[in-house]
Scaffold this active site. Structure first.
Site, PDB file in Angstrom:
ATOM      1  N   ARG A  57       0.912  -1.204   0.021  1.00  0.00           N
ATOM      2  CA  ARG A  57      -0.009  -0.202   0.107  1.00  0.00           C
ATOM      3  C   ARG A  57       1.018   1.089   0.219  1.00  0.00           C
ATOM      4  NH1 ARG A  57      -4.656   0.339  -1.767  1.00  0.00           N
ATOM      5  NH2 ARG A  57      -5.284  -1.524  -0.466  1.00  0.00           N
ATOM      6  N   GLN A  80      -7.829  -8.305  -8.448  1.00  0.00           N
ATOM      7  CA  GLN A  80      -7.722  -6.694  -8.715  1.00  0.00           C
ATOM      8  C   GLN A  80      -6.232  -6.329  -9.092  1.00  0.00           C
ATOM      9  OE1 GLN A  80     -10.265  -3.939  -7.988  1.00  0.00           O
ATOM     10  NE2 GLN A  80      -8.819  -2.478  -6.598  1.00  0.00           N
ATOM     11  N   ARG A  85       2.057  -7.046  -9.182  1.00  0.00           N
ATOM     12  CA  ARG A  85       2.384  -6.523  -7.985  1.00  0.00           C
ATOM     13  C   ARG A  85       2.492  -7.447  -6.905  1.00  0.00           C
ATOM     14  NH1 ARG A  85      -2.915  -3.448  -5.594  1.00  0.00           N
ATOM     15  NH2 ARG A  85      -4.391  -4.794  -5.881  1.00  0.00           N
ATOM     16  N   HIS A 157       1.252   2.577 -10.513  1.00  0.00           N
ATOM     17  CA  HIS A 157       0.210   3.021  -9.651  1.00  0.00           C
ATOM     18  C   HIS A 157       0.585   4.079  -8.441  1.00  0.00           C
ATOM     19  CE1 HIS A 157      -3.236   2.953  -6.590  1.00  0.00           C
ATOM     20  NE2 HIS A 157      -3.767   1.998  -7.282  1.00  0.00           N
ATOM     21  N   ASP A 201     -12.069   8.802  -7.820  1.00  0.00           N
ATOM     22  CA  ASP A 201     -11.611   7.632  -8.169  1.00  0.00           C
ATOM     23  C   ASP A 201     -12.064   7.594  -9.602  1.00  0.00           C
ATOM     24  OD1 ASP A 201     -10.690   5.017  -9.112  1.00  0.00           O
ATOM     25  OD2 ASP A 201     -11.783   3.993  -7.626  1.00  0.00           O
ATOM     26  N   GLU A 260      -1.920   8.220 -11.549  1.00  0.00           N
ATOM     27  CA  GLU A 260      -1.555   6.902 -12.282  1.00  0.00           C
ATOM     28  C   GLU A 260      -1.233   7.051 -13.513  1.00  0.00           C
ATOM     29  OE1 GLU A 260      -4.220   3.961 -10.557  1.00  0.00           O
ATOM     30  OE2 GLU A 260      -4.372   5.283  -8.375  1.00  0.00           O
TER      31      GLU A 260
END
Ligand code: BG6
Length: 286
Positions: A57, A80, A85, A157, A201, A260
């Protein structure tokens, strides 16, 4: 030493300024820290899990081969934001001394059996990171080493560290089409400066201009993109950040904004043997 490697991390230190550095976790090839003259540029959650059991995170997680959650097609069984990652990358070493540049690689052999079964294609990703005096450049080369076509989406990201979300604006997005995941509407961005005062978002599609992040009218970061048409702006604000167990402290949404750079509004198809490249250069203007 300009490059130090442990079994978990690689740290690059700028040859003419030891307080300018970038730290990369092999898990996810996730950049954890980028300092310029001693100042941290990225946000990393105090609750970030770095042991490889979860995506990190904060910093710069890598999104591939799917952005978000796909409801159909070969990526629909992936978690997701895909597996890049969630996989441990190989450190391939230094490729240039000036600017200091290193590479990391990921192929099916580095990906868990579960993910390989879910997305059963051969591929090579080469991730290149270059540290300049006040710049961080990230580039990805994607190669299809299968004997069939496959589609992908990709995104850096990046979690930027900011002094106060209420003072921050993102510029360069005016007139672009927005897919707003909070209001579930599409519209054209009319603001010259996009500000955040609640959960945001949004996917900004086909952004032509360079993107600038400002604070109290002062430029903080300039983002140049190559072959990354889309820009996602994300801040979870109060409620959505409470729902993330690894987002800490609770009020940290004040100190971060994700801007991003990606290729996510459609799919890129690669044929066998084909390669595709993209890059992002962030300049710190602090
Ligand atoms: C952003 C998405 O890119 O990533 C958001 O647009 C998502 O919808 C956010 O919530 C964080 O995702 P994750 O999987 O790291 O919690």
């Amino acid at each position: 030493m300009p490059i130090e490697q442990t079994d978990k991390e690689v740290v690059l230190t700028h040859p003419s300024d030891p307080s300018t550095s970038v730290k990369v976790l092999l898990h996810g090839a996730n950049i954890l820290s980028w300092t310029v003259a001693g100042n941290e540029q990225l946000w990393l959650s105090e609750g970030a899990i770095l042991d490889g059991s979860k995506a990190v995170r904060g910093g710069v997680p890598l999104v591939f081969p799917v952005f978000g959650k796909s409801s159909s097609g070969p990526t629909s069984t992936l978690p997701q934001h895909g597996f890049a990652r969630l996989s441990t990358w190989e450190f391939l070493g230094q490729v240039s001394a000036s600017p200091l540049t290193v590479q990391f690689g990921l192929g099916p052999e580095n990906v868990s059996e579960v993910f390989r079964k879910a997305w059963d294609f051969d591929f090579t990703l080469i991730y290149t990171i270059s540290l300049g005096a006040d710049t961080l450049e990230t580039a990805m080369r994607v190669e299809n080493t299968s004997n069939v076509d496959w589609d992908f989406q990709i995104l850096f990201h990046t979690y930027f560290r900011i002094p106060d979300i209420q003072q921050v604006a993102v510029k360069g997005l005016t007139g672009t089409n927005v897919k707003d995941k909070v209001s579930k509407t599409d519209y054209s961005e009319s603001n010259t400066a996009v500000t955040v005062g609640s959960e945001v978002d949004r996917v900004y599609e086909n952004v032509d201009d360079d993107v600038l992040i400002t604070s109290s009218g002062k430029a903080l970061f300039q983002i140049d993109r190559k072959n990354l048409a889309d820009v996602v702006v994300w801040n979870p604000w109060v409620n959505a950040s409470k729902n993330m167990g690894d987002f800490r402290p609770a009020d940290a949404y004040n100190s971060m904004i994700c801007v991003e750079a990606g290729s996510v509004s459609g799919w890129t198809t690669l044929s066998p043997g084909q390669t595709w490249e993209c890059s992002e250069k962030v300049k710190s203007l602090l």
